[in-house]
Write an enzyme that holds these catalytic residues in place. Sequence first.
Site, PDB file in Angstrom:
ATOM      1  N   GLU A  82       3.359   0.123  -0.680  1.00 44.51           N
ATOM      2  CA  GLU A  82       2.441  -0.824  -1.311  1.00 44.51           C
ATOM      3  C   GLU A  82       2.197  -0.601  -2.805  1.00 44.51           C
ATOM      4  O   GLU A  82       2.122  -1.562  -3.562  1.00 44.51           O
ATOM      5  CB  GLU A  82       1.091  -0.792  -0.574  1.00 44.51           C
ATOM      6  CG  GLU A  82       1.181  -1.423   0.804  1.00 44.51           C
ATOM      7  CD  GLU A  82       0.100  -0.889   1.727  1.00 44.51           C
ATOM      8  OE1 GLU A  82      -0.960  -0.471   1.220  1.00 44.51           O
ATOM      9  OE2 GLU A  82       0.331  -0.884   2.949  1.00 44.51           O
ATOM     10  N   LEU A 126       3.528   7.242   2.969  1.00 44.74           N
ATOM     11  CA  LEU A 126       4.342   6.030   3.169  1.00 44.74           C
ATOM     12  C   LEU A 126       3.683   4.788   2.587  1.00 44.74           C
ATOM     13  O   LEU A 126       4.365   3.896   2.090  1.00 44.74           O
ATOM     14  CB  LEU A 126       4.636   5.832   4.657  1.00 44.74           C
ATOM     15  CG  LEU A 126       5.747   6.724   5.234  1.00 44.74           C
ATOM     16  CD1 LEU A 126       5.911   6.490   6.718  1.00 44.74           C
ATOM     17  CD2 LEU A 126       7.075   6.496   4.505  1.00 44.74           C
ATOM     18  N   CYS A 127       2.325   4.747   2.629  1.00 47.72           N
ATOM     19  CA  CYS A 127       1.663   3.547   2.110  1.00 47.72           C
ATOM     20  C   CYS A 127       1.860   3.417   0.598  1.00 47.72           C
ATOM     21  O   CYS A 127       1.949   2.311   0.074  1.00 47.72           O
ATOM     22  CB  CYS A 127       0.183   3.523   2.503  1.00 47.72           C
ATOM     23  SG  CYS A 127      -0.740   4.899   1.850  1.00 47.72           S
ATOM     24  N   THR A 128       1.934   4.562  -0.092  1.00 45.40           N
ATOM     25  CA  THR A 128       2.208   4.503  -1.539  1.00 45.40           C
ATOM     26  C   THR A 128       3.592   3.912  -1.770  1.00 45.40           C
ATOM     27  O   THR A 128       3.776   3.041  -2.622  1.00 45.40           O
ATOM     28  CB  THR A 128       2.139   5.919  -2.156  1.00 45.40           C
ATOM     29  OG1 THR A 128       0.811   6.393  -2.033  1.00 45.40           O
ATOM     30  CG2 THR A 128       2.532   5.908  -3.625  1.00 45.40           C
TER      31      THR A 128
END
Lengths: 447, 523
Positions: free
Chosen positions: A213, A208-210
Amino acid sequence: MADTAPSRSRDLDKLLLRAGNLVGPTFEPGTELRDDLQEYARILVVGAGGLGCELLKDLALSGFKNLEVIDMDRIEVSNLNRQFLFRMEDVGKPKAEVAAKRVMERVSGVNIVPHFCRIEDKDISFYNDFNIIVLGLDSIEARSYINAVACSFLEYETDDKPREETIKPMVDGGTEGFKGHARVIIPGVTPCFECTIWLFPPQVKFPLCTLAETPRTAAHCIEYAHLIKWDEVHSGKSFDPDDPEHMQWVYSEAVKRAELFGIPGVTYSLTQGVVKNIIPAIASTNAIISAACALETLKIASGCSKTLSNYLTYNGVAGLHIKVTEFVKDKDCLVCGPGVLIELDTSVTLEKFINLLEEHPKLQLAKASVTYRGKNLYMQAPPVLEEMTRSNLSLPLYDLMDKVAKDILHVTGVTGQSDKKTSCLRKLRVVFRGVDGVTDMDMAGGA
Amino acid sequence: MAEPKTKYDRQLRIWGEQGQSALEKASVCLLNCGPTGSETLKNLVLGGIGSITVIDGSKVEVGDLGNNFMLDESCVGESKAKSVCAFLQELNDAVKAKFIEEYPEALIEMNPPFFSQFTLVVATQLGEEKMIKLDRICREANVMLIFARSYGLTGFVRISVKEHTVVESKPDHFLDDLRLNNPWPELRKFAETFDLNVPDPVAHKHTPYVVILIKMSEEWTNSHGGSLPSTREEKREFKELLKSKMVAIDEDNYKEAIEASFKVFAPPGISSDLQQIINDSSVELSSTSSDFWVMVAALKEFIATEGGGEAPLEGSIPDMTSSTERYVNLQKIYQAKAEADCLAIEQRVRNNLKKLGREPESISKATIKSFCRNARKLKVCRYRLLEDEFSNPSVPDIQKYLTDEDYSVAMGFYILLRAVDRFAANYNNYPGEFDGPMDEDISRLKTTAVSVLNDLGCNGSTLTEDLINEMCRFGAAELHAVAAFIGGVASQEVIKLITKQFVPMCGTFIFNGIDHKSQLLTL
Ligand SMILES: [Zn+2]
């Protein structure tokens, strides 16, 4: 002396009526074999999609007359490039029903019973009515479920040999683009689906962070719109991949994000592919894999040739590669082994037993429904059955199992971590402590 | 009316608009529409082939209903070609379906020019003599040809095309073209803007692994006299070196670098497959050279000059842990180099065309671009004439196959599939075709198989009794499941030939329906 009366089985007769040299150990050629296949062999085809349509045709033309097919899906336009039993005017109708009708229209004498429902909707006993179950599925979960059902019928002799009459053979096919596999599963003899689950690695998800962000690819932008942005904007309304307006929204959000980050390649087609996890599929590969499965089904039922041992892979991307691998059984397999051993006191109630299943380290099985020798002891659903069986919860399991010292129970429920719950079926060997007839010998090799 | 795009969505994801358009332009002729032929066409009609022409001179018999799904009871006594054609048409109204009630054997004998109107001919259930004749006809007319045959639990598929060249071979696994140990100046300069020892942990974990590997590869070669890690020990050391640069255990970019380190070890330069293609005699261009060879000639010049021993850069990079900005910038550097390489090739292609007296723009920019992007994956397939294979076989290969455990059954079927045709020519029926005692047929087939082996130059070789007995038992039966398998394979190869994507099979595919150890024999 066979006469020259015209026969539909002109070609098949050569295989079924004549003695052979490279045949199965049980092969007894003759008209009786042919007639028995037609009259008594009952085959279930699971899935009426790309493989299922081919399988029904192939089996109907391979000497079988009693077929059933189960599928919960309705026909879509994108099925028509390979699911040859369906026409444009069939779009929206249940696949199982249309497929059964078309094959029966074409091949006279064949009877196909369609079941338009989820595989979990059927009682386990439904599946026990068939001699062979043929799987034409595209999901690991569904394969895993049917495999567990077929393996649940398996019982072992005291010497760890599977009891012949409890073996429910399965033939499984799968395709993706120019590649596919076909396999024969003889529970207790060859590895079951679960024994070799590592052949089907789970799909990798983007972190999810990829997505949030550091997006780098078109797929990242699409999944951001689909998994993050949708919920932010549409509070409470869940995303429906079959709603074109929803898909269009995700697409346009993905385009915006891609522009913002200077990432090329977002198209509507890719958006659909990523969001719905579309697996490319073509007619020829389905035809090849289904034909191999149907041929194996005929061989298992008749013994007219050797059987595939036990896993075939097909790859037509570069040239043509067919490889047969003989995988081995996992002797500790929870699904096709003798069943998880559970020791209980005779006083344990059904309710306590159900709670125990959830805490059991190997099983972790929640919301269990319990069946004993075809008798429903407790059912979570439907409400009518739940109400009917609720009173059993306070009774000792020992009494509900007719005071038998040890026996097999079937439980269905859900298992897995909170983010990914799957339906499952487990076979359990229940042994009651301190009851006559249970010896140390019986307990050996348990758990 | 739904869009054809939606209907073909699942296959467009495999061969794209271009492949689909090639299919829609193609005309395919089928010889004999038993189950093998019908199933082959079924898969092509579903996929939206342009037109089909079904040729069969027989009438439908009751026995045909038991193995062919493209017939039903109402067809008995009717023309088989007409009946099958009508049911095939039902599958897809975008396809032009025609039939001719005529025996293929008669067309081959009486009307060879007939076949030149087609893109491709699928010849099913044809005897050896007619296969050889048809092969010559199609070769001369430059028509692609596929033979398919189902026979009991065996059968074969064999392509016959003079030359088939593939640009978009789309292999499953192929080493990325990253030039980690051989960066061009712009890429090296980009890598130099990074400091692997940057104190900022966020910057450290967002350095793309391509940059890490370029820098570490340089560091290694500088300290090892200019050579890359080559021994197992050195490769392990290189990975340790990468690991030592990590500042935190959750640095995915470094994990990716360690996993991708094998990409550093690959020696620079082109593969032996590509070497073989650029050394092919077709690179000496003539006025009849195909566009493919004109481009290969340009590629060969490029490799020897601007390319510095390398093919043009592919230009795409895999996804990797990185900040968006760094990744996008890296992508641009690869793209720019790919475009420059492509431009150089284009120049050479135009020059070559001019020298040949052809229109310099006759090969489109898009075609050249696709050629450049796939330059490392080019494929050339050539097929012998059937007659050549039969009269001038590679004896050592046959003998090797006959004695190899994995191939002996397939090789045995290859011999027997030819022996049954010879048997039929001699005795007017196939072995075991009719009911009754089979002993005589078995011994005759055995003798025939030995004579086939002798003619192949394999005197003294024999086939097992089991296989010969099984072949007699099959009695030329066409089983539906076997026909569906063989037809499936044939249609898949047709699609590869027509779309010019993926790599068609080379050699003869022998189906083994006994234990499924089917094989491709190159003879
Ligand atoms: Zn198992």
